[in-house]
Design an enzyme around this catalytic site. Structure first.
Site, PDB file in Angstrom:
ATOM      1  N   TRP A 357       0.839  -1.210   0.000  1.00  0.00           N
ATOM      2  CA  TRP A 357       0.000   0.000   0.000  1.00  0.00           C
ATOM      3  C   TRP A 357       0.870   1.255   0.000  1.00  0.00           C
ATOM      4  O   TRP A 357       0.404   2.355  -0.254  1.00  0.00           O
ATOM      5  CB  TRP A 357      -0.957   0.010   1.204  1.00  0.00           C
ATOM      6  CG  TRP A 357      -0.327   0.224   2.565  1.00  0.00           C
ATOM      7  CD1 TRP A 357       0.804  -0.375   3.049  1.00  0.00           C
ATOM      8  CD2 TRP A 357      -0.779   1.092   3.613  1.00  0.00           C
ATOM      9  NE1 TRP A 357       1.067   0.047   4.333  1.00  0.00           N
ATOM     10  CE2 TRP A 357       0.109   0.948   4.705  1.00  0.00           C
ATOM     11  CE3 TRP A 357      -1.853   1.958   3.740  1.00  0.00           C
ATOM     12  CZ2 TRP A 357      -0.039   1.652   5.907  1.00  0.00           C
ATOM     13  CZ3 TRP A 357      -2.012   2.652   4.942  1.00  0.00           C
ATOM     14  CH2 TRP A 357      -1.108   2.496   5.999  1.00  0.00           C
ATOM     15  N   ASP A 358       2.161   1.067   0.285  1.00  0.00           N
ATOM     16  CA  ASP A 358       3.115   2.182   0.286  1.00  0.00           C
ATOM     17  C   ASP A 358       2.976   2.987  -1.010  1.00  0.00           C
ATOM     18  O   ASP A 358       3.076   4.208  -1.008  1.00  0.00           O
ATOM     19  CB  ASP A 358       4.557   1.650   0.365  1.00  0.00           C
ATOM     20  CG  ASP A 358       4.810   0.751   1.572  1.00  0.00           C
ATOM     21  OD1 ASP A 358       3.875   0.061   1.981  1.00  0.00           O
ATOM     22  OD2 ASP A 358       5.932   0.731   2.077  1.00  0.00           O
ATOM     23  N   GLU A 499       0.837  -2.615  12.650  1.00  0.00           N
ATOM     24  CA  GLU A 499       1.124  -4.051  12.605  1.00  0.00           C
ATOM     25  C   GLU A 499       1.554  -4.621  13.955  1.00  0.00           C
ATOM     26  O   GLU A 499       1.953  -5.780  14.028  1.00  0.00           O
ATOM     27  CB  GLU A 499       2.178  -4.311  11.526  1.00  0.00           C
ATOM     28  CG  GLU A 499       1.617  -4.032  10.138  1.00  0.00           C
ATOM     29  CD  GLU A 499       2.648  -4.144   9.025  1.00  0.00           C
ATOM     30  OE1 GLU A 499       3.858  -4.076   9.303  1.00  0.00           O
ATOM     31  OE2 GLU A 499       2.232  -4.291   7.854  1.00  0.00           O
ATOM     32  N   LYS A 611       2.816   0.418  16.347  1.00  0.00           N
ATOM     33  CA  LYS A 611       4.031   0.472  15.537  1.00  0.00           C
ATOM     34  C   LYS A 611       4.010   1.744  14.686  1.00  0.00           C
ATOM     35  O   LYS A 611       5.030   2.372  14.449  1.00  0.00           O
ATOM     36  CB  LYS A 611       4.053  -0.767  14.634  1.00  0.00           C
ATOM     37  CG  LYS A 611       5.233  -0.875  13.707  1.00  0.00           C
ATOM     38  CD  LYS A 611       5.106  -2.166  12.884  1.00  0.00           C
ATOM     39  CE  LYS A 611       6.218  -2.316  11.874  1.00  0.00           C
ATOM     40  NZ  LYS A 611       6.000  -3.476  10.983  1.00  0.00           N
ATOM     41  N   GLN A 612       2.821   2.096  14.201  1.00  0.00           N
ATOM     42  CA  GLN A 612       2.720   3.194  13.231  1.00  0.00           C
ATOM     43  C   GLN A 612       1.324   3.796  13.255  1.00  0.00           C
ATOM     44  O   GLN A 612       0.394   3.217  13.828  1.00  0.00           O
ATOM     45  CB  GLN A 612       3.014   2.655  11.842  1.00  0.00           C
ATOM     46  CG  GLN A 612       1.993   1.647  11.332  1.00  0.00           C
ATOM     47  CD  GLN A 612       2.568   0.718  10.270  1.00  0.00           C
ATOM     48  OE1 GLN A 612       3.025  -0.365  10.583  1.00  0.00           O
ATOM     49  NE2 GLN A 612       2.514   1.152   9.022  1.00  0.00           N
TER      50      GLN A 612
HETATM   51  O1  IFM Z   1       3.624  -1.405   4.114  1.00  0.00           O
HETATM   52  C1  IFM Z   1       4.528  -1.332   5.157  1.00  0.00           C
HETATM   53  C2  IFM Z   1       3.795  -1.584   6.439  1.00  0.00           C
HETATM   54  O2  IFM Z   1       2.811  -0.618   6.666  1.00  0.00           O
HETATM   55  C3  IFM Z   1       4.754  -1.576   7.602  1.00  0.00           C
HETATM   56  N1  IFM Z   1       5.776  -2.573   7.389  1.00  0.00           N
HETATM   57  C4  IFM Z   1       6.535  -2.350   6.168  1.00  0.00           C
HETATM   58  C5  IFM Z   1       5.631  -2.331   4.950  1.00  0.00           C
HETATM   59  C6  IFM Z   1       6.453  -2.042   3.694  1.00  0.00           C
HETATM   60  O3  IFM Z   1       7.019  -0.783   3.772  1.00  0.00           O
END
Ligand code: IFM
Length: 768
Positions: A357-358, A499, A611-612
């Site tokens: 999705w990046d 995640e 994590k994010q």
């Molecule tokens: O898409 C990301 C994910 O959100 C977090 N782990 C790494 C992936 C690839 O950059």
């Protein structure tokens, strides 16, 4: 300091990133940040001479192979960069003798990597060496190298050995099989090989030119060669007697083709592809290094004119933005819509060249506003991989298109099932993303809609976008579960963007986006019925859409479970998040992934730690849906619980902080994003760049500080620059027109990009 950012003066000010001292321990960092590419191929910046711990790497976009039950990855193609150099019998090697001066620099403006070294051999011989290389932006199949050697205090023979080495691996995995190794009558060499499982042919051809500068004049010279071959390897060795003060140069031109090239349009045969590579090599060699470089430089100049952001503020900020834009262009396969951008671009083997999705959420906005044609191409990748997405939906018992969390050539799921060993439990960590990180389908739909809003590209919607969009809506309608007690639709057992939480029910980000997407799918159907009945009827026929299905989407959207506590304004990240254990995160802040050294995966996933960005990115993407108070409440709640252990996180926090008017915090997060690849951490990017984070840098500048935002179908520009920035100038495309935006003292001057005419000058601007 190992890295110097602002080196470069005059027209190169803030265009140069330099390494001032060589260390084999920092090779990974510089191989990545100095990588060169043109969207067709990406070349890591391993040095010409070889060192332990190096990762020589060159990857062709979209050329995948699978080895022995592992997931598919981008094979490392034969190395052509290595030059073994003997100077009067002593091997050029910076680990021995004395380095008198060292400077390696990437020129972002011109896309060239240059290294100047003065080295004294263990025997006391001093030599000045310059190494130059570029991956042509003007001809995607061409790479040029030049090595210049000047003995300072001795005369003696120089010996150079270089060619192609197909013995490279992907961290040990051997993807290439033995092919042909030949030398042509005019002394060019070529090597052919094939990938083990996908059976794609690769052809590399090289030619050499030698120049001698003596007494101020430079002449081409002919040198005899010796051929050395080995398994998947062909090298030529050249000798030349050099006099003190003379300058000897070798130019190596490499032409690279593969069976998946768009020119061939099918898996190609050696009889066709070898002559193609040799012809192209011949054409390039006739031009020579200097002319090829001029063409390459002109192409970069045109690209910078279209995309550059000029920033009056701290040097590092300007350079970091250019670094992001430079890498976008070198990692993006603009030539072939069957390929998209990998999470590490083409700069390393991390995530195996897979697309996440990046691309749609983090990188695509740059292309939508800057190069809409490229954005269209990137979205077409999702069209070409629809079959894989349909297959995944079917295998999981759903309808429509369920996109792979990690996608490669075909769109089938390529996420590995297991990751590294959990140091606490000693067991391999099961990676669930490929099974249950499903928000990617909504993200792709979001990107399509966004592209359409900004570009008004109806043709794309009629022919491609609508089909993807409707198929994704259909997937969600089959994926949701009806909860009778609550009279709502729910999505259980997923991973949201964060995640550090797995197998959760009703992840707010996913549910909100699904609600949004189903609403838009109904809107899209209505629009098509009105605007292009023929297209709508075709889609209904091909996809077997009936009115009841649309009615069902409307009902699901209406009843989708989208949590929001009316009193506090809080959105629970998923059901039960707020009841999870709270932990002190202070020991882990700023130390990426360090929480996993202390806690088991189970402990982490059952605690209130992110994590994010999760709810925070929802506040950004669906910004219209939430009031400032809701944004603030959720920011205050989630920001302290977020470790930013994913590089995707800080830039999004920068944007929301800017929305909330906290420009200082926004700037801190912006800087954090800039330093993910470019900072002083020498181990941050050994496996490749963080492409999404680079996208985040652009978004933090444009969406965050410049305040460019798509709101209710209009483009709003409401800037708020950080204290240290006096001015920024950027370019944006909006509905078929290109604008130049100048922001100074938080006032916007909007000009026509082509004519320079001032169209508006206001504190805030809204474009219909
Ligand atoms: O898409 C990301 C994910 O959100 C977090 N782990 C790494 C992936 C690839 O950059």
């Amino acid at each position: 300091m190992v890295i110097s950012y602002t080196q470069g003066a005059g027209k190169y000010k803030n265009w140069i990133i330099a390494e001032n001292q060589f260390s084999i321990y920092n090779q990974g960092k510089f191989e990545t940040i100095f990588s060169l590419g043109n969207g067709y191929m990406g070349l890591r910046a391993a040095t010409e001479e070889s060192y332990p711990g190096e990762k020589r790497g060159c990857y062709i976009a979209g050329l995948f192979d699978r080895f022995d039950g592992e997931v598919t990855e981008l094979p490392n193609i034969p190395d052509f960069i290595q030059f073994d150099i003997l100077l009067a019998g002593e091997e050029f090697n910076l680990m021995e003798g004395k380095v008198i001066s060292y400077n390696r620099r990437l020129n972002l403006k011109e896309g060239i990597l240059i290294r100047d070294v003065e080295w004294e051999s263990p025997g006391g011989r001093r030599t000045k060496l310059t190494f130059k290389r570029f991956v042509s932006m003007a001809d995607r199949h061409i790479v040029c190298q030049k090595v210049i050697i000047k003995p300072v205090n001795y005369s003696g023979p120089v010996n150079i050995t270089t060619g192609f080495n197909g013995q490279v691996t992907n961290s040990g995995t051997q993807h290439l099989i033995e092919g042909n190794k030949r030398i042509t009558p005019n002394g060019d060499i070529y090597l052919t090989t094939r990938t083990q499982e996908s059976d794609v042919i690769l052809v590399l051809a090289a030619g050499y030119r030698f120049l001698l500068k003596e007494n101020g004049s430079e002449n081409e010279i002919n040198l005899k060669h010796r051929i050395r071959t080995g398994r998947r390897k062909i090298l030529l060795s050249f000798d030349f007697p050099l006099e003190e003060g003379d300058e000897f140069s070798v130019e190596k031109t490499v032409s690279i083709y593969s069976g998946i090239d768009i020119e061939f349009n099918k898996w190609e045969r050696e009889e066709v592809i070898v002559p193609t590579a040799l012809d192209n090599l011949g054409r390039a060699q006739r031009k020579g290094f200097d002319l090829l470089f001029e063409e390459h430089k002109d192409k970069w100049a045109r690209l910078w004119k279209e995309m550059g952001i000029e920033l009056t503020g701290p040097d590092f900020d300007q350079l970091a933005v250019r670094f992001a834009l430079y890498h976008f262009l070198q990692m993006t396969p603009t030539h072939d819509s069957r390929i998209s951008i990998a999470a590490k671009g083409l700069s390393g083997e991390g995530y195996k060249g897979h697309v996440f999705w990046d691309t749609e959420i983090f990188i695509l906005p740059f292309f939508i506003y800057t190069f809409p044609d490229i954005a269209r191409n990137l979205l077409l990748y999702r069209y070409h991989t629809l079959a894989g997405a349909r297959q995944k939906a079917k295998e999981n018992g759903y309808r429509g298109a369920m996109y792979a969390w990690e996608s490669a050539r075909t769109g089938e799921e390529t996420t590995p099932k297991y990751g590294h060993i959990d140091p606490v439990t000693g067991k391999p960590i099961r990676i669930w993303c490929g099974d249950i990180e499903q928000h990617i389908s909504a993200d792709i739909a979001y990107a399509i809609w966004y592209y359409f809003q900004v570009t008004d590209d109806c043709n794309f919607m009629y022919n491609y976008g609508a089909e993807i969009f409707l198929e994704i809506a259909r997937f969600w309608a089959s994926r949701v579960e009806y909860n009778q007690m609550r009279d709502s639709y729910e999505i259980n057992d997923v991973i949201g963007p964060d995640e550090y939480s797995e197998h959760v029910d009703n992840n707010a980000y996913t549910n909100y986006l699904v609600k949004w997407q189903l609403q838009k799918a109904v809107e899209l159907a209505d629009w098509l019925k009105e605007r292009n009945k023929e297209c709508w009827e075709r889609l209904c026929q091909e996809l077997e859409i009936v009115e009841e299905e649309l009615e069902n989407w409307e009902i699901i959207a209406e009843k989708m479970y989208t949590p929001l506590d009316k009193e506090s304004g809080l959105i629970e990240q998923f059901e039960g998040f707020m009841n999870q254990k709270e932990i002190d995160l202070s020991p882990y802040r700023g130390k990426i992934g360090s929480i996993l050294d202390d806690m088991s995966w189970e402990e982490v996933t059952s605690s209130q730690v992110l994590k994010q960005a999760d709810v925070v990115i929802l506040l950004y993407l669906l910004g219209d849906w939430f009031t400032r108070d809701i944004k603030k409440a959720n920011w205050d709640y989630y920001e302290p619980k977020t470790l930013h252990d994913s590089s995707l996180s800080p830039a999004i926090h920068a944007i929301i902080a800017a929305d909330l008017g906290d420009i200082e915090t926004a700037y801190t997060y912006f800087q954090q994003s800039c330093k993910i690849d470019l900072g002083e951490d020498m181990k941050s990017c050994d496996d490749g760049l963080h492409a999404a984070s680079l996208g985040g840098i652009w978004q933090a500048v444009v969406m965050g500080f410049a305040g460019v935002r798509l709101t209710k179908g209009k483009l709003r520009i409401n800037p708020c620059l950080p204290r240290g920035w006096q001015k920024i100038t950027l370019k944006i495309n909006w509905r078929g027109k290109k604008y130049l935006l100048k922001i100074e003292e938080n006032r916007v001057k909007l000009k026509d990009f082509n004519t320079g005419e001032v169209l508006m000058e206001e504190r805030k601007v809204v474009l219909p």
